[in-house]
Design an enzyme around this catalytic site. Structure first.
Site, PDB file in Angstrom:
ATOM      1  N   HIS A   7      -7.127  -4.125  10.391  1.00 48.06           N
ATOM      2  CA  HIS A   7      -6.928  -3.928   8.943  1.00 48.06           C
ATOM      3  C   HIS A   7      -5.631  -4.609   8.496  1.00 48.06           C
ATOM      4  CE1 HIS A   7      -4.742   0.133   9.769  1.00 48.06           C
ATOM      5  NE2 HIS A   7      -3.819  -0.673   9.262  1.00 48.06           N
ATOM      6  N   ASP A  20       0.817  -1.212   0.000  1.00 48.12           N
ATOM      7  CA  ASP A  20       0.000   0.000   0.000  1.00 48.12           C
ATOM      8  C   ASP A  20       0.851   1.262   0.000  1.00 48.12           C
ATOM      9  OD1 ASP A  20       0.982  -0.322   2.573  1.00 48.12           O
ATOM     10  OD2 ASP A  20      -0.975  -0.498   3.531  1.00 48.12           O
ATOM     11  N   GLU A  62      -9.678  -1.650   5.384  1.00 42.63           N
ATOM     12  CA  GLU A  62     -10.261  -1.242   6.659  1.00 42.63           C
ATOM     13  C   GLU A  62     -11.547  -2.018   6.930  1.00 42.63           C
ATOM     14  OE1 GLU A  62      -8.722   0.612   8.681  1.00 42.63           O
ATOM     15  OE2 GLU A  62      -8.136   2.567   7.895  1.00 42.63           O
ATOM     16  N   ASN A  71      -7.287  -2.083  14.489  1.00 47.08           N
ATOM     17  CA  ASN A  71      -8.684  -2.432  14.194  1.00 47.08           C
ATOM     18  C   ASN A  71      -8.778  -3.665  13.293  1.00 47.08           C
ATOM     19  OD1 ASN A  71      -7.850  -1.471  11.741  1.00 47.08           O
ATOM     20  ND2 ASN A  71      -9.296   0.228  11.626  1.00 47.08           N
TER      21      ASN A  71
HETATM   22  C1  GLP Z   1      -0.418   0.794   8.494  1.00 45.54           C
HETATM   23  C2  GLP Z   1      -0.151  -0.111   7.302  1.00 45.54           C
HETATM   24  C3  GLP Z   1      -0.345  -1.579   7.634  1.00 45.54           C
HETATM   25  C4  GLP Z   1       0.303  -1.903   8.959  1.00 45.54           C
HETATM   26  C5  GLP Z   1      -0.319  -1.083  10.058  1.00 45.54           C
HETATM   27  C6  GLP Z   1       0.207  -1.386  11.443  1.00 45.54           C
HETATM   28  O1  GLP Z   1      -1.720   1.231   8.581  1.00 45.54           O
HETATM   29  N1  GLP Z   1      -0.967   0.204   6.171  1.00 45.54           N
HETATM   30  O2  GLP Z   1       0.189  -2.360   6.572  1.00 45.54           O
HETATM   31  O3  GLP Z   1       0.185  -3.277   9.233  1.00 45.54           O
HETATM   32  O4  GLP Z   1      -0.053   0.282   9.763  1.00 45.54           O
HETATM   33  O5  GLP Z   1       1.296  -0.590  11.778  1.00 45.54           O
HETATM   34  P1  GLP Z   1       2.281  -0.846  12.976  1.00 45.54           P
HETATM   35  O6  GLP Z   1       3.090  -2.022  12.597  1.00 45.54           O
HETATM   36  O7  GLP Z   1       3.090   0.400  13.081  1.00 45.54           O
HETATM   37  O8  GLP Z   1       1.428  -1.086  14.166  1.00 45.54           O
END
Ligand code: GLP
Length: 239
Positions: free
Chosen positions: A138, A67, A143, A136
């Site tokens: 995702h 993404d 989402e 959440n």
């Molecule tokens: C972002 C990314 C996800 C990732 C998530 C969690 O929103 N789009 O791919 O898994 O953050 O992030 P973190 O690893 O910092 O908790």
């Protein structure tokens, strides 16, 4: 889903790196699906160390990221392209031509989604896809919603995600409100998936995944349908 519970973040990162390194040794021209966020940073550090030691090489590897924010310039230090350059690509022997991230500057984001999906198909899907999880539930930027989307697409970020991700930006106002993300189908084109989950703040989302539930309210639960998922998580994310 195979579950590997690790003592702490360092052990999780090492074990995940060993998994990816073994796949790279089996298939030097690996198609590696990558994720951003704080969770995979340790994995990228370990892969960098293994490359520097000469145990693995990225020379023939192609990467395809999950993404990117939309809109965002790749020169913005909060863009996922910038993150990948900093945390992995600029530190290993990969040919940058073979690193793909959705284009946050595309004029027509819907068309960019289509182009990216065609690219994933041309690559034959990822051999190994690395995933993190949002608080959440995702994955990528898929989402929680009544319905999920199959292919790479542009999506609105939820308030929860904007808040969670604002820690990386100067202020919440600067967090882009949209993103380009692989869809659930794009992710499922991966032959193997590794899901990395670190920390107590992911506990609730992970418990729903591990309950075997299938709900678009927690998109990561759909991973229960994929035939080859390995979860690497820290103890505090499950206990
Ligand atoms: C972002 C990314 C996800 C990732 C998530 C969690 O929103 N789009 O791919 O898994 O953050 O992030 P973190 O690893 O910092 O908790």
């Amino acid at each position: 889903m195979q579950v590997i519970v690790c003592r702490d973040y360092a052990e999780m990162s090492k074990k995940a790196a060993a998994f990816v390194a073994a796949e790279m040794k089996k298939k030097p021209a690996l198609v590696l699906g990558l994720a951003t966020g704080s969770t995979p940073v340790g994995l990228y550090d370990e892969l960098t160390a293994l490359t520097k030691k000469g145990e693995i090489t990225f020379k023939q590897v192609t990467t395809v990221n999950l993404d990117e924010y939309y809109p965002i310039d790749p020169a913005n230090d909060q863009s996922y392209r910038y993150f990948m350059n900093e945390n992995l690509f600029d530190r290993v022997d990969i040919d940058k031509k073979n690193t793909y991230v959705p284009d946050g500057t595309a004029k027509d984001p819907a068309a960019e989604g289509k182009r990216y999906e065609a690219l994933i198909d041309r690559l034959g899907g990822a051999d190994v896809q690395v995933l993190g999880i949002g608080q959440n539930g995702h994955i990528g930027f898929n989402e929680p919603a009544d319905a999920l989307v199959l292919d790479t697409h542009v999506t609105d970020l939820t308030e929860n995600t904007i808040k969670a991700n604002s820690r990386f930006f100067a202020s919440e106002n600067e967090v882009p409100r949209q993103a380009l993300t692989m869809g659930m189908g794009s992710i499922f084109k991966a032959k193997k998936i590794i899901l990395l989950v670190n920390g107590a703040n992911k506990k609730q989302a992970l418990a729903t995944v591990l309950s075997g539930a299938l709900t678009t309210a927690v998109p990561a639960t759909l991973l229960n349908l994929h035939p080859d998922v390995t979860l690497f998580c820290t103890e505090d994310a499950v206990k």
